[in-house]
Motif scaffolding. Structure first.
Motif, PDB file in Angstrom:
ATOM      1  N   ILE A 269     -37.337 -11.084  60.496  1.00 32.89           N
ATOM      2  CA  ILE A 269     -38.580 -10.337  60.306  1.00 32.89           C
ATOM      3  C   ILE A 269     -39.703 -11.334  60.085  1.00 32.89           C
ATOM      4  CG2 ILE A 269     -39.809  -8.666  58.867  1.00 32.89           C
ATOM      5  CD1 ILE A 269     -37.061  -7.396  58.251  1.00 32.89           C
ATOM      6  N   VAL A 270     -40.669 -11.328  60.993  1.00 37.68           N
ATOM      7  CA  VAL A 270     -41.767 -12.291  60.966  1.00 37.68           C
ATOM      8  C   VAL A 270     -42.882 -11.836  60.040  1.00 37.68           C
ATOM      9  CG1 VAL A 270     -43.496 -13.459  62.389  1.00 37.68           C
ATOM     10  CG2 VAL A 270     -41.213 -13.018  63.316  1.00 37.68           C
ATOM     11  N   GLU A 271     -43.210 -10.549  60.108  1.00 41.48           N
ATOM     12  CA  GLU A 271     -44.255 -10.001  59.247  1.00 41.48           C
ATOM     13  C   GLU A 271     -44.173  -8.482  59.268  1.00 41.48           C
ATOM     14  OE1 GLU A 271     -48.367  -9.818  60.547  1.00 41.48           O
ATOM     15  OE2 GLU A 271     -47.782 -10.608  62.527  1.00 41.48           O
ATOM     16  N   GLY A 307     -44.255  -2.470  49.751  1.00 38.79           N
ATOM     17  CA  GLY A 307     -43.581  -2.687  48.475  1.00 38.79           C
ATOM     18  C   GLY A 307     -42.281  -3.459  48.590  1.00 38.79           C
ATOM     19  N   ARG A 308     -41.887  -3.807  49.804  1.00 41.05           N
ATOM     20  CA  ARG A 308     -40.673  -4.596  50.002  1.00 41.05           C
ATOM     21  C   ARG A 308     -41.056  -5.970  50.553  1.00 41.05           C
ATOM     22  NH1 ARG A 308     -38.729   0.591  51.632  1.00 41.05           N
ATOM     23  NH2 ARG A 308     -36.723   1.113  50.681  1.00 41.05           N
ATOM     24  N   LYS A 309     -40.336  -6.989  50.134  1.00 46.39           N
ATOM     25  CA  LYS A 309     -40.556  -8.325  50.715  1.00 46.39           C
ATOM     26  C   LYS A 309     -39.557  -8.500  51.854  1.00 46.39           C
ATOM     27  CE  LYS A 309     -41.091 -13.208  49.786  1.00 46.39           C
ATOM     28  NZ  LYS A 309     -42.070 -13.252  50.870  1.00 46.39           N
ATOM     29  N   LEU A 310     -40.023  -8.227  53.066  1.00 50.19           N
ATOM     30  CA  LEU A 310     -39.139  -8.259  54.236  1.00 50.19           C
ATOM     31  C   LEU A 310     -39.225  -9.565  55.017  1.00 50.19           C
ATOM     32  CD1 LEU A 310     -39.667  -4.649  55.667  1.00 50.19           C
ATOM     33  CD2 LEU A 310     -37.798  -5.479  54.229  1.00 50.19           C
ATOM     34  N   GLU A 311     -40.371 -10.259  54.936  1.00 52.36           N
ATOM     35  CA  GLU A 311     -40.544 -11.476  55.721  1.00 52.36           C
ATOM     36  C   GLU A 311     -39.425 -12.475  55.413  1.00 52.36           C
ATOM     37  OE1 GLU A 311     -42.856  -9.873  54.176  1.00 52.36           O
ATOM     38  OE2 GLU A 311     -44.522  -9.537  55.556  1.00 52.36           O
ATOM     39  N   GLY A 312     -38.803 -12.986  56.489  1.00 51.16           N
ATOM     40  CA  GLY A 312     -37.723 -13.950  56.342  1.00 51.16           C
ATOM     41  C   GLY A 312     -36.347 -13.322  56.340  1.00 51.16           C
ATOM     42  N   LYS A 313     -36.260 -12.009  56.065  1.00 48.53           N
ATOM     43  CA  LYS A 313     -34.965 -11.331  56.162  1.00 48.53           C
ATOM     44  C   LYS A 313     -34.583 -11.166  57.626  1.00 48.53           C
ATOM     45  CE  LYS A 313     -34.695  -8.787  51.836  1.00 48.53           C
ATOM     46  NZ  LYS A 313     -34.287  -7.495  51.208  1.00 48.53           N
ATOM     47  N   ARG A 314     -33.295 -10.925  57.864  1.00 50.03           N
ATOM     48  CA  ARG A 314     -32.837 -10.831  59.243  1.00 50.03           C
ATOM     49  C   ARG A 314     -32.077  -9.533  59.493  1.00 50.03           C
ATOM     50  NH1 ARG A 314     -29.731 -15.646  61.778  1.00 50.03           N
ATOM     51  NH2 ARG A 314     -30.174 -14.332  63.567  1.00 50.03           N
ATOM     52  N   PHE A 315     -32.368  -8.937  60.644  1.00 51.52           N
ATOM     53  CA  PHE A 315     -31.538  -7.839  61.138  1.00 51.52           C
ATOM     54  C   PHE A 315     -30.297  -8.441  61.793  1.00 51.52           C
ATOM     55  CE2 PHE A 315     -35.788  -5.729  61.415  1.00 51.52           C
ATOM     56  CZ  PHE A 315     -35.514  -4.656  60.580  1.00 51.52           C
ATOM     57  N   SER A 316     -29.206  -7.718  61.699  1.00 50.38           N
ATOM     58  CA  SER A 316     -27.960  -8.205  62.306  1.00 50.38           C
ATOM     59  C   SER A 316     -27.308  -7.133  63.175  1.00 50.38           C
ATOM     60  CB  SER A 316     -26.979  -8.629  61.215  1.00 50.38           C
ATOM     61  OG  SER A 316     -26.669  -7.535  60.370  1.00 50.38           O
TER      62      SER A 316
END
Length: 316
Positions: A269-271, A307-316
């Motif tokens: 997730i980029v942004e 409200g979530r910090k998604l940047e840097g997380k990855r979908f699999s």
């Protein structure tokens, strides 16, 4: 104006899913008086595996239409019933069962199959999804004579439309309306015995496949355009899906993006912004616009991200 003779012809209309409703509704609005619906038996569906009738069967019940629901229309006992009826014409639209030569011979004038592609392109069970997956620029509806071989009969008529960002649901709706218009114009010609056909060009045949749930799993190592096509093709079923923090997540709508300026890896997730959630793909990015997290209802991806910090997380 339609002649009384045509309006009194005995027509069997065979179908099962939502696509098959519009042409039948049009026939009813035109006051064809002797329509019998042929459809498939109820089956278990959904999480609770409750027995449920298909959309065309429900429509037929709501409109008090005579409805035939054989396990197999090709069995001798059913063929005998058809012979007693002496029907004039058969119209099929997404019926979902192969019909034998003996069954097709039951109809005095003949048969019309409504197929949502420009045959011989996309014979088989998923022509609408296949057109979207392959990025076809045009598609349409073919009215063909039925044969024992699936979607192989000679063509009565074809009409095309341009594709412009549809998903399977919206494209099916457009093609169903087009089919209704075509049947309205063609059926009187057919019933009067004045129709003609042309054979399909065997050198141009392509086949669509049976779609399974596992086909809709997103591979983030594919380019964004391929992923976007998959998301659109598999809505509303089986719905494209992925995993985030080991939780199942369905993707309902998206848009492919140009540009690949960062060093993130596929699935990352980029942004997130007011438009949705931006994800890296192979040499590209995609923005997810509407999603459905596990155990929750469909929602805007932007609302999910808030409200979530998604940047840097990855979908699999």
């Amino acid at each position: 104006m339609l002649s009384d003779n045509n309006l009194n012809k005995s027509i069997v209309y065979a179908g099962s899913d939502t696509f098959s409703i519009q042409p039948l509704q049009r026939l009813l609005s035109l006051k064809y008086r002797r329509i019998t619906v042929l459809t498939r038996p109820p089956k278990k569906q959904g999480r609770g595996m409750k027995v449920k009738s298909n959309p065309l069967a429900e429509f037929a019940i709501q409109h008090n239409l005579e409805t035939l629901i054989p396990e197999s229309p090709n069995e001798n006992s059913f063929l005998e019933k058809m012979a007693e009826r002496k029907p004039d014409a058969l119209i099929t639209s997404a019926y979902g069962k192969l019909l034998s030569e003996a069954f097709l011979d039951s109809f005095y004038i003949g048969s019309i199959n409504i197929h949502p592609s420009l045959l011989p392109r996309w014979r088989g069970p998923s022509p609408i999804e296949s057109a979207l997956l392959e990025g076809d620029k045009t598609t349409g509806v073919s009215l063909i004579q039925m044969t024992e071989e699936l979607d192989a009969g000679p063509i009565y008529q074809q009409e095309s439309i341009q594709l412009s960002g549809e998903n399977s649901k919206t494209l099916s709706e457009k093609l169903s309306l087009l089919a209704a218009d075509m049947v309205q114009k063609f059926l009187p010609i057919f019933l009067e015995g004045n129709s003609s056909t042309k054979n399909q060009d065997e050198s141009l045949i392509t086949y669509s496949k049976i779609i399974k749930k596992e086909h809709a799993r997103i591979d983030w190592n594919e380019p964004s355009q391929a992923i976007d096509k998959k998301i659109k093709a598999y809505y509303p079923w089986p719905v494209a899906h992925t995993y985030l923090d080991d939780k199942y997540l369905r993707i309902w709508d998206s848009e492919s993006l140009t540009g690949d300026e960062d060093n993130s890896s596929p699935g990352e997730i980029v942004e997130s912004n007011q438009e949705g959630v931006v994800v890296k793909c192979k040499h590209s990015k995609i923005i997810l616009k509407v999603i459905q997290p596990e155990g929750k209802k469909e929602m805007l991806a932007a609302d999910f991200a808030r409200g979530r910090k998604l940047e840097g997380k990855r979908f699999s």
